[in-house]
Write a protein that holds these residues in place. Sequence first.
Motif, short mmCIF file in Angstrom:
data_model
loop_
_atom_site.label_atom_id
_atom_site.label_comp_id
_atom_site.label_asym_id
_atom_site.label_seq_id
_atom_site.Cartn_x
_atom_site.Cartn_y
_atom_site.Cartn_z
N ASN A 77 8.68 -1.57 15.96
CA ASN A 77 7.61 -0.88 15.91
C ASN A 77 7.89 0.70 16.44
O ASN A 77 8.62 1.03 17.35
N ASN A 78 7.48 1.55 15.50
CA ASN A 78 7.56 2.92 15.84
C ASN A 78 9.01 3.38 15.60
O ASN A 78 9.35 4.54 16.30
N GLN A 96 6.63 1.43 9.57
CA GLN A 96 6.21 1.68 11.14
C GLN A 96 6.12 0.58 11.90
O GLN A 96 6.44 0.69 13.08
N GLY A 97 5.84 -0.58 11.33
CA GLY A 97 5.70 -1.84 12.26
C GLY A 97 3.98 -2.09 12.58
O GLY A 97 3.23 -1.32 12.32
N PHE A 98 3.90 -3.39 12.37
CA PHE A 98 2.43 -3.84 12.30
C PHE A 98 1.79 -3.51 13.65
O PHE A 98 0.63 -3.03 13.57
N ASP A 99 2.64 -3.46 14.77
CA ASP A 99 1.89 -2.99 16.10
C ASP A 99 2.07 -1.76 16.67
O ASP A 99 2.24 -1.21 17.76
N SER A 100 2.29 -0.52 15.47
CA SER A 100 2.67 0.69 15.80
C SER A 100 1.41 1.61 16.16
O SER A 100 1.77 2.45 16.91
N GLY A 158 5.21 -2.51 2.87
CA GLY A 158 3.88 -2.13 3.46
C GLY A 158 4.11 -0.87 4.37
O GLY A 158 5.33 -0.60 5.03
N TYR A 159 3.10 -0.24 4.45
CA TYR A 159 3.27 1.04 5.48
C TYR A 159 1.87 1.29 5.84
O TYR A 159 1.03 1.12 5.19
N ILE A 160 1.82 2.43 6.95
CA ILE A 160 0.51 2.68 7.46
C ILE A 160 0.23 4.07 6.91
O ILE A 160 1.08 4.98 7.06
N GLY A 169 -8.45 -7.32 8.83
CA GLY A 169 -7.83 -7.92 10.05
C GLY A 169 -6.65 -7.29 10.45
O GLY A 169 -5.98 -7.62 11.48
N TRP A 170 -6.30 -6.06 9.85
CA TRP A 170 -5.02 -5.31 10.36
C TRP A 170 -5.33 -4.28 11.47
O TRP A 170 -4.45 -3.76 12.03
N LYS A 171 -6.80 -4.11 11.71
CA LYS A 171 -7.09 -3.20 13.00
C LYS A 171 -7.88 -3.93 13.74
O LYS A 171 -8.33 -4.78 13.68
#
Length: 235
Positions: free
Chosen positions: A12-13, A44-48, A85-87, A116-118
């Motif tokens: 992440n990050n 960036q990572g799912f929990d970034s 995937g990316y933010i 569900g991503w947020k």
Amino acid sequence: MRIGLVPYKYINNDVEYNIGQIEKALNESLDKVDLLCFGESFLQGFDSLRWNYEADKDIAITSDAPEMKKLRQWSKDYNTAILFGYIERDGNRIYSSCAVMHEGELICNYRRISTGWKESSKTDEHYQEGTDIKTFELKNKKISIVLCGDLWEYPDRFKTDKLLIWPVYVNYNLNEWIIEEKEYATQAGDIAKEVLMINSLSDDPVSHGGAFYFKEGKVADRITFDSEEILIVDV
């Protein structure tokens, strides 16, 4: 066409590390695949995200950011298309998106349509979902994209006779996966004949990764959990 499903670990990050993982996979699969696929929010990572727009606007990137330009160039240099995937940041809006690079160009940019991503209780109007179903064509084959919860919240919107690629991020434990693997295969079979699902490895929180080839609602092929293997599928 040969597709490689890459459940490599992200941090992440740490975009530099995560891009390095993409380059590692490109080198390991050179001349073996036409398309490499990575998991949801891999860049960036799912929990970034922090669910504070002033912080998150600097974590999210635009579709023409330097990192994206580098990946576009790699898709040309390695002669391999890349899906990840990316933010994404577009103006003052943030999305969970999935990009496809091919021959130096961004040929598809899909925005997740499920929420569900947020963390909806903490987010405001800056955090948005897409509205459009997206497909792209590679080697004369039409391919659809769906991100994680989309296939559970809006299954009817994704029913297709095309190949479906399903990047996800889920962190079930190994006992839970015994049940979930069958449920994901069944759900996939209700939507498309052939579905490729990729789940990234991560240490915080722990995700056991995984790559799956679902065919007619069954697991046709997969790799071992907790492994940085590339599952190569002929479709």
